[in-house]
Structures are given as C-alpha cells and as structure tokens.
Design a protein around this motif. Structure first.
Motif, short mmCIF file in Angstrom:
data_model
loop_
_atom_site.label_atom_id
_atom_site.label_comp_id
_atom_site.label_asym_id
_atom_site.label_seq_id
_atom_site.Cartn_x
_atom_site.Cartn_y
_atom_site.Cartn_z
N GLU A 160 0.85 -1.19 0.00
CA GLU A 160 0.00 0.00 0.00
C GLU A 160 0.88 1.23 0.00
OE1 GLU A 160 -2.81 0.00 3.17
OE2 GLU A 160 -3.11 -2.16 3.00
N GLY A 161 0.89 1.92 -1.08
CA GLY A 161 1.60 3.17 -1.11
C GLY A 161 3.05 3.03 -1.53
N PRO A 162 3.73 4.17 -1.62
CA PRO A 162 5.10 4.25 -2.14
C PRO A 162 6.10 3.57 -1.19
CG PRO A 162 4.08 6.43 -1.93
CD PRO A 162 3.21 5.48 -1.21
N PRO A 163 7.31 3.26 -1.70
CA PRO A 163 8.36 2.70 -0.83
C PRO A 163 8.74 3.68 0.27
CG PRO A 163 9.24 3.32 -2.97
CD PRO A 163 7.77 3.42 -3.07
N ARG A 164 9.18 3.13 1.40
CA ARG A 164 9.52 3.99 2.53
C ARG A 164 10.99 3.83 2.88
NH1 ARG A 164 4.46 2.30 6.42
NH2 ARG A 164 2.84 3.37 5.21
N GLU A 210 10.19 10.84 -3.12
CA GLU A 210 9.47 9.95 -2.21
C GLU A 210 8.45 10.74 -1.40
OE1 GLU A 210 11.96 7.14 0.21
OE2 GLU A 210 10.39 7.49 1.69
N GLU A 259 5.44 11.42 -3.47
CA GLU A 259 4.65 10.20 -3.66
C GLU A 259 3.77 9.91 -2.44
OE1 GLU A 259 7.26 7.00 -4.75
OE2 GLU A 259 8.02 8.13 -6.46
N HIS A 260 4.37 10.07 -1.25
CA HIS A 260 3.60 9.83 -0.02
C HIS A 260 2.46 10.82 0.13
CE1 HIS A 260 5.69 6.53 1.96
NE2 HIS A 260 6.82 7.05 1.51
N PHE A 265 -0.25 10.08 -2.28
CA PHE A 265 -0.93 8.87 -1.82
C PHE A 265 -1.95 9.20 -0.73
CE2 PHE A 265 -1.19 5.01 0.82
CZ PHE A 265 -1.62 4.11 -0.14
#
Lengths: 109, 185
Positions: free
Chosen positions: A65-69, B31, B34-35, B38
């Motif tokens: 769920e969602g982008p890489p962290r 990133e 993107e978050h 999202f």
C-alpha cells in the motif's frame, strides 16, 4: 526564528521521534509539522547530515500500500547523541521558563 | 508549483554537487511527493509546505561543503600528526631517550649494588672454610651485616625512585600521544 536554533530543535525532534521505533521520512516530516510550522523541506537535509554523521542508518521498505519507505534507524551513537540533546534541552528550557516567570511577575508588580 | 517544477528547480540549484549527491537528494523529495499524493494531497500543496526549493538546495549545498571542509581538515590533521610525530621523535631521541637510558642504567646499577650488599654475609661461610683467624671472620661477619643493612635501604630507595620515574615517564608518553592526536590539553 534563528536558523541555527531551529536546526538544533529539529535535530532534537527527529532523534526523539526515532527513539522508540524506526520511522520513514514523510512520517517524520508529517509528525513534526503537526506540532509547529516548519518548511517541511528542511527536514531532509537534516536527515542526510545525521545519517552521514553516523547517527542514523537507513533501509528501504517496499510497501504494497503506497510508495516505498526509506526508514531511519538510530545507531548506538545516535542514541547517545539523542540523550545528550534531551538533557541539554531540559536544562535550557528550564532556564528560559524561569526567566519568563520572573518576567511576568515583575510585570505584574 | 507541481512536483516536476519543484524537482527541476531543486535540481537546477544542486548542479555544484556531485551527481550521486544530487540524485540522493532528489530521491528523498520524490518519495515525499509520492507519499503526499498517496494521502490525497495535491502536488501544489505538498510543494508549498516543503518550502522554497532554492533555499532547500542552498541548505543541501552548505551541508555538503561543511562536511567537505571537515574532511579537508582531517587530511590537514594527518599531515600535522605526521610532523608532530617526527618532531617529537627527534626531540624524544635527543633530549629524552639519552637521559632515559642513563636513568635506567643508574636504577639497574643500584639494584645490582644493593643485591651484592644483601648477599655479602654469605661470604662468611666461604671464609669459614679458609684458614682465617676467628677474629677476622667475626670482623667480616659484622662488616657484611652492615652492608646487608645498607643494601636493603638502597634497594627500597631505588624501588621508590624507579616507581616515581616510570609514572612520570608514562605521563610524558601520554602527553606525546595527545600532541600527535592534535588535542590541546
């Protein structure tokens, strides 16, 4: 606010937030900006510096769920550094609070 | 400002940094976008709360240079350490090593003397097997007992002295180390 001062406080904040669990960049930025107003973009240079200085290690977690962290994990010296800064902050804020109270008292007289 | 505008503006001001640094920095902000997206935020909203990309770039460049300066500093301090070591080496060789050897020699010599004094009464036994008169043997006995006393005192004094000397010398070596490491205490 004074830039150096702000940097110091933000450093303290990200270190404190990672004491209990690893956190990813967006999470850190989001949590801090809920408490007070910052230019959110300034957290990332800070995280890069702390990582280069060996206080953090990072690892990437792909998520369904969602982008890489990109997670930040405190190292042992990071932990020590955090303890040191917390102690400094406590002494500092105690001093400032006392000055404020004295100031208010004098004003009321 | 949308995501692409923000990132290209940021990238434009990071040109002075090495490629790897630029990419790593851009990745962080990618990133972040993107978050944010999202979570349902608009790119413009995210860009606004991130702040001015030029200021962020300046911060990243400053951090990079600061770090670099520290690295330069460490090259400098290695050179300094080498010179400190050579300089101290010369100093130690001429002004410290010679006196050190001399003092150690004195310590060894006085231990040797005190050892000989302490065992000197044993010579009485040797004399017993010879054809000396009992008077001269008795004289030898008292004389060597006297020497035994002197030997014991000398041994004690030497031990005390060498302890102090080696303590002082260790402290001197440690201060050498500190000078070489560049600490100034």
């Amino acid at each position: 606010m004074n830039v150096q001062f702000k940097k110091g406080v933000l450093t303290l904040c990200v270190l404190v937030l990672t004491l209990q669990k690893d956190r990813y960049g967006y999470e850190l930025v989001h949590t801090i900006s809920e408490k007070f107003l910052i230019a959110e973009g300034t957290i990332y240079p800070l995280l890069r510096r702390l990582t280069k200085e060996g206080y953090f290690t990072t690892y990437l977690v792909e998520s369904n769920e969602g982008p890489p962290r990109k997670y930040y994990q405190l190292t042992d010296i990071g932990q020590e550094y955090a303890d040191e800064l917390i102690q400094e902050w406590k002494e500092f804020s105690l001093g400032v609070n006392q000055l404020i109270e004295e100031g208010i008292l004098n004003e009321q007289k | 400002m949308n995501k692409n505008e923000f990132l290209s503006e940021l990238n434009r001001h990071l040109q002075k940094l090495p490629k790897s640094e630029q990419e790593a920095a851009i990745e962080d902000y990618e990133e972040h976008f993107e978050h944010g997206v999202f979570e349902g935020r608009s790119e413009a909203d995210i860009a606004t709360s991130l702040g001015n990309p030029r200021k962020i770039a300046r911060e990243l460049v400053t951090e990079y240079h600061l770090e670099h300066a520290e690295q330069h500093n460490s090259y400098y301090s290695i050179t300094r350490a080498v010179f400190a070591f050579l300089g101290l080496g010369f100093l130690n060789l001429v002004f410290v090593l010679a006196p050190f050897i001399a003092i150690v020699a004195v310590i060894i010599a006085s231990y040797a003397v005190s050892f000989v004094f302490v065992i000197s009464p044993l010579s009485v036994f040797v004399a017993l097997f010879g054809d000396d008169s009992w008077q001269s043997i008795l004289l030898l006995l008292f004389a060597t007992l006297g020497l035994l006393g002197v030997g014991l005192i000398l041994g004690t004094v030497t031990t005390k002295f060498s302890k102090i000397f080696f303590q002082w010398f260790t402290r001197y070596l440690k201060s050498n180390q500190r000078i070489i490491r560049g600490e100034r205490k």
